[in-house]
Design a protein around this motif. Structure first.
Motif, PDB file in Angstrom:
ATOM      1  N   ARG A 148       0.839  -1.196   0.000  1.00 29.01           N
ATOM      2  CA  ARG A 148       0.000   0.000   0.000  1.00 29.01           C
ATOM      3  C   ARG A 148       0.875   1.248   0.000  1.00 29.01           C
ATOM      4  O   ARG A 148       2.095   1.164   0.159  1.00 29.01           O
ATOM      5  N   MET A 149       0.235   2.392  -0.149  1.00 25.64           N
ATOM      6  CA  MET A 149       0.989   3.641  -0.131  1.00 25.64           C
ATOM      7  C   MET A 149       1.627   3.909   1.229  1.00 25.64           C
ATOM      8  O   MET A 149       2.616   4.622   1.323  1.00 25.64           O
ATOM      9  N   ASP A 150       1.049   3.333   2.295  1.00 22.94           N
ATOM     10  CA  ASP A 150       1.616   3.535   3.626  1.00 22.94           C
ATOM     11  C   ASP A 150       2.498   2.366   4.069  1.00 22.94           C
ATOM     12  O   ASP A 150       2.793   2.234   5.245  1.00 22.94           O
ATOM     13  N   THR A 151       2.945   1.535   3.107  1.00 18.52           N
ATOM     14  CA  THR A 151       3.862   0.440   3.432  1.00 18.52           C
ATOM     15  C   THR A 151       5.293   0.968   3.448  1.00 18.52           C
ATOM     16  O   THR A 151       6.140   0.577   2.642  1.00 18.52           O
TER      17      THR A 151
ATOM     18  N   ILE B   7       8.848   2.967   3.266  1.00 17.13           N
ATOM     19  CA  ILE B   7       9.575   3.613   2.180  1.00 17.13           C
ATOM     20  C   ILE B   7       9.377   2.879   0.860  1.00 17.13           C
ATOM     21  O   ILE B   7       9.352   3.500  -0.213  1.00 17.13           O
ATOM     22  N   TYR B   8       9.236   1.560   0.899  1.00 23.21           N
ATOM     23  CA  TYR B   8       9.042   0.828  -0.359  1.00 23.21           C
ATOM     24  C   TYR B   8       7.694   1.174  -0.975  1.00 23.21           C
ATOM     25  O   TYR B   8       7.606   1.481  -2.167  1.00 23.21           O
ATOM     26  N   GLY B   9       6.637   1.138  -0.177  1.00 26.41           N
ATOM     27  CA  GLY B   9       5.310   1.445  -0.705  1.00 26.41           C
ATOM     28  C   GLY B   9       5.205   2.871  -1.201  1.00 26.41           C
ATOM     29  O   GLY B   9       4.626   3.130  -2.264  1.00 26.41           O
ATOM     30  N   SER B  10       5.785   3.818  -0.463  1.00 21.47           N
ATOM     31  CA  SER B  10       5.668   5.224  -0.859  1.00 21.47           C
ATOM     32  C   SER B  10       6.422   5.506  -2.147  1.00 21.47           C
ATOM     33  O   SER B  10       5.917   6.210  -3.030  1.00 21.47           O
ATOM     34  N   THR B  11       7.637   4.964  -2.298  1.00 21.66           N
ATOM     35  CA  THR B  11       8.393   5.205  -3.525  1.00 21.66           C
ATOM     36  C   THR B  11       7.781   4.460  -4.703  1.00 21.66           C
ATOM     37  O   THR B  11       7.756   4.979  -5.821  1.00 21.66           O
TER      38      THR B  11
ATOM     39  N   MET C 204       4.585   6.361  -5.634  1.00 21.72           N
ATOM     40  CA  MET C 204       4.932   7.704  -6.091  1.00 21.72           C
ATOM     41  C   MET C 204       5.409   7.669  -7.538  1.00 21.72           C
ATOM     42  O   MET C 204       4.926   8.425  -8.392  1.00 21.72           O
TER      43      MET C 204
END
Length: 223
Positions: free
Chosen positions: A151-154, A156-160, A163
């Motif tokens: 998910r987007m809140d997982t 640094i991996y999810g956010s990058t 993104m």
């Protein structure tokens, strides 16, 4: 459009539009450079430092964890997720975008040779492939949320991941809609072999989106 169709399009305007498009694409390059830079910093510097010693101070930042990419980060050690692999949807989407670049090039050459039918079919195929890419990316996101717990809140991996892929997907949407407008203009006969910068500008943008995806595919999905 009215200026172009009524013959008010001068060489000076053509140069101005071309330089404007070049600078616009350069600004987009800077956007993606910042996002890829964030991914590079996280993978090459932040993750090793969190699992070892800060080279500037020789102080261990996080003594109890050893991290390796892909990771959500030390604050998400209890979070179970699977990274998105390169097979199969991302690879299929890569082939789709590469094919769309080919069909767009075919359409461009057809426009220069004044082959109207070939131009319209090549451009229509490019638009269709662009929207197919977006549909498969949406399916990939559903798969990530439901099956991989990505998910987007997982961390640094999810956010990058979201993104970079999301920002690129937005550019594909803009490019596909732009090419759809250009297709409508081609059907109406707005462009000639000598005067078609509107088509060229959209083509430049689309090829830029293709190149960015190839870089993204390597550094986000494969490495």
């Amino acid at each position: 459009m009215n200026e172009s169709v009524s013959g008010l399009y001068s060489e000076q305007m053509d140069r101005s539009f071309r330089w404007g498009m070049i600078w616009f694409i350069f600004s987009e390059v800077m956007f993606f450079a910042a996002f890829f830079g964030a991914l590079f910093y996280a993978r090459v510097f932040s993750v090793p430092w969190l699992g070892g010693a800060d080279p500037a101070t020789s102080v261990h930042i996080w003594d109890t964890v050893v991290l390796s990419w892909p990771t959500a980060g030390p604050g998400f050690l209890d979070l179970e997720f699977e990274p998105m692999g390169a097979w199969a949807l991302p690879t299929i989407n890569t082939l789709i975008l590469l094919t769309s670049g080919v069909t767009l090039t075919i359409a461009h050459h057809a426009l220069k040779e004044n082959h109207r039918g070939k131009l319209i079919w090549g451009l229509a195929a490019t638009v269709a492939l662009g929207f197919i890419f977006l549909g498969l990316q949406m399916y990939e996101y559903v798969h990530a949320y439901q099956d991989l717990n990505l998910r987007m809140d997982t961390g640094i991996y999810g956010s990058t991941f979201f993104m970079l892929t999301g920002f690129h997907g937005f550019h594909v949407l803009v490019g596909a809609v732009t090419l759809l407008v250009i297709l409508a203009r081609c059907i109406k006969g707005h462009f000639t072999p000598e005067n078609h910068f509107g088509f060229e500008a959209a083509a430049w943008y689309w090829h830029f989106v293709d190149v960015v995806w190839l870089i993204l595919f390597v550094f986000v999905y494969i490495l």
